[in-house]
Design an enzyme around this catalytic site. Structure first.
Site, PDB file in Angstrom:
ATOM      1  N   ASP A 139      72.876 109.452 120.170  1.00 35.70           N
ATOM      2  CA  ASP A 139      73.048 109.572 118.721  1.00 35.70           C
ATOM      3  C   ASP A 139      74.188 110.555 118.453  1.00 35.70           C
ATOM      4  O   ASP A 139      74.186 111.674 118.966  1.00 35.70           O
ATOM      5  CB  ASP A 139      71.745 110.069 118.085  1.00 35.70           C
ATOM      6  CG  ASP A 139      71.799 110.075 116.565  1.00 35.70           C
ATOM      7  OD1 ASP A 139      72.614 109.314 116.003  1.00 35.70           O
ATOM      8  OD2 ASP A 139      71.023 110.824 115.947  1.00 35.70           O
TER       9      ASP A 139
ATOM     10  N   MET B 162      69.130 114.651 124.047  1.00 39.61           N
ATOM     11  CA  MET B 162      68.935 113.434 124.840  1.00 39.61           C
ATOM     12  C   MET B 162      69.480 112.231 124.079  1.00 39.61           C
ATOM     13  O   MET B 162      69.334 112.142 122.859  1.00 39.61           O
ATOM     14  CB  MET B 162      67.434 113.243 125.089  1.00 39.61           C
ATOM     15  CG  MET B 162      67.090 112.106 126.024  1.00 39.61           C
ATOM     16  SD  MET B 162      67.419 112.590 127.717  1.00 39.61           S
ATOM     17  CE  MET B 162      66.828 111.120 128.575  1.00 39.61           C
TER      18      MET B 162
ATOM     19  N   HIS C 133      66.805 116.236 115.724  1.00 37.26           N
ATOM     20  CA  HIS C 133      65.700 115.328 116.025  1.00 37.26           C
ATOM     21  C   HIS C 133      64.437 116.162 116.253  1.00 37.26           C
ATOM     22  O   HIS C 133      64.352 116.913 117.231  1.00 37.26           O
ATOM     23  CB  HIS C 133      65.978 114.520 117.298  1.00 37.26           C
ATOM     24  CG  HIS C 133      67.168 113.625 117.205  1.00 37.26           C
ATOM     25  ND1 HIS C 133      67.742 113.029 118.310  1.00 37.26           N
ATOM     26  CD2 HIS C 133      67.906 113.210 116.136  1.00 37.26           C
ATOM     27  CE1 HIS C 133      68.760 112.284 117.931  1.00 37.26           C
ATOM     28  NE2 HIS C 133      68.884 112.388 116.611  1.00 37.26           N
TER      29      HIS C 133
ATOM     30  N   SER D 131      69.431 117.601 119.522  1.00 38.01           N
ATOM     31  CA  SER D 131      68.095 117.052 119.791  1.00 38.01           C
ATOM     32  C   SER D 131      67.353 118.009 120.722  1.00 38.01           C
ATOM     33  O   SER D 131      67.110 119.155 120.340  1.00 38.01           O
ATOM     34  CB  SER D 131      68.241 115.641 120.401  1.00 38.01           C
ATOM     35  OG  SER D 131      66.983 115.077 120.693  1.00 38.01           O
ATOM     36  N   THR D 132      67.029 117.573 121.929  1.00 42.55           N
ATOM     37  CA  THR D 132      66.272 118.404 122.864  1.00 42.55           C
ATOM     38  C   THR D 132      67.003 119.721 123.134  1.00 42.55           C
ATOM     39  O   THR D 132      68.167 119.725 123.521  1.00 42.55           O
ATOM     40  CB  THR D 132      66.054 117.658 124.191  1.00 42.55           C
ATOM     41  OG1 THR D 132      65.524 116.366 123.920  1.00 42.55           O
ATOM     42  CG2 THR D 132      65.100 118.428 125.089  1.00 42.55           C
TER      43      THR D 132
END
Length: 348
Positions: free
Chosen positions: A292, A289, A196, A169-170
């Protein structure tokens, strides 16, 4: 009683209306303080030096010094603010992905490129991502990899004995660029990735990753075959599932929410891989973050597979890997610079 200082934000956009909207949205959020606005890249660098903001919201297409120029100028500063790109999908997608590879930590998609009231729609997402960015660790962008040289001789590939699935993600675009650029052209396992990122950007991500590595990188389409030498990136806005038929594994796209807020979901990808490949799956959870990937990692471990996590030392946000590790699901961990060696030990 501990007093928590507000997150100091500088808004950078060449549109006066966009600056007004972003300032209003951020100023109304608890714990955020807009310390200034800048109308272009040069103005932004001057305000950064003057105001020392924690987070920069950055437009990319500006006269003079553009958003990428700002990122490059900030790259050498240890005290540089974390950057949240505010961009429009479509023509700006390539620039936005380049910005994420160059060190920006988050991306917010403008609902419209026009100066209309619809810009207020990005409010909740913008506030959340500014808060995430404020807690992110600055990481130097990867050195540009030379373009892989084309070979006239095809690489001989045996049938895959392992499948690698990756969730992030991030900070993910930077991490994926570093990881994939190190994989050799004869890496023996196919890879499937869930990142993401807002809808409309994964085609550009796949294209840029493909330019940085020796493997072929594709945005997922329904029915695309996974095989050694190929990397399949989940399409933003849809889940990626893997379906195995004997020696053939196919990508399947699914638009259903499936109990998750993330589209694509790392859990959905990992769970489908565990069902299809069992003990031959290697799941890899990189910077990001949230949590998930925990349910998916559990499915992989219960199927007898392997789960690897990125160490805190190289993560932009140590959220997703931490959640997997604290759940007792990580087989092993390594920083990005040691991930290839770790993969080699677990991929057949």
């Amino acid at each position: 009683m501990t007093v928590v200082s507000p997150i100091r934000v500088l808004v950078v956009d060449d549109s006066a209306f966009a600056r007004k909207v972003l300032r209003q949205v951020l100023s109304s959020a608890e714990g955020l303080e807009v310390v200034g606005v800048a109308r272009d890249g040069l103005d932004a660098l001057e305000k950064v030096a003057e105001l020392s903001p924690d987070v920069l919201t950055l437009d990319l297409v500006m006269p003079g010094l553009d958003g990428l120029g700002v990122l490059r100028a900030l790259a050498s500063s240890a005290a540089a603010p974390r950057v949240v790109v505010v961009s429009s999908a479509g023509e700006e997608s390539e620039l936005a992905v380049a910005a994420l590879q160059a060190g920006a930590v988050e991306l917010v998609n403008k609902p419209t490129a026009l100066a209309t009231e619809r810009l207020y729609e990005l409010g909740g997402e913008l506030v959340a991502k500014v808060r995430t960015a404020a807690g992110a660790v600055a990481r130097a962008p990867p050195e540009p990899a030379p373009s892989p040289e084309a070979s006239s001789a095809p690489v001989a590939r045996a049938a895959a004995k392992s499948l690698v699935v990756v969730g992030t993600s991030t900070g993910g675009p930077q991490a994926l660029t570093r990881l994939l650029s190190e994989l050799p052209v004869d890496f023996p396992a196919p890879l499937a990735l869930a990142l993401h990122i807002p809808t409309g950007y994964t085609e550009a991500v796949a294209r840029r990753l493909n330019a940085h590595c020796a493997l072929e990188v594709f945005e997922a389409v329904d029915g695309l075959e996974l095989r050694p030498g190929r990397v399949v990136l989940a399409r933003s806005g849809q889940h990626l599932k893997l379906e195995r038929h004997g020696p053939v594994t196919l990508a399947r796209l699914d638009r259903q929410p499936l109990r998750t807020a993330h589209h694509p979901s790392v859990d959905v990808l990992f769970e489908s891989a565990a069902r299809s490949w069992g003990s031959d799956v290697v799941g890899l959870v990189l910077t990001g973050m949230g949590d998930d990937g925990v349910a998916g990692a559990r499915a992989i471990r219960e199927a007898g597979g392997t789960v690897l996590t990125e160490s805190e030392s190289s993560c932009v946000v140590y959220g997703m890997p931490r959640a997997v590790k604290e759940a007792g699901l990580a087989t092993a961990s390594a920083p990005l610079e040691g991930m290839l060696a770790l993969l080699r030990r677990h991929v057949r």
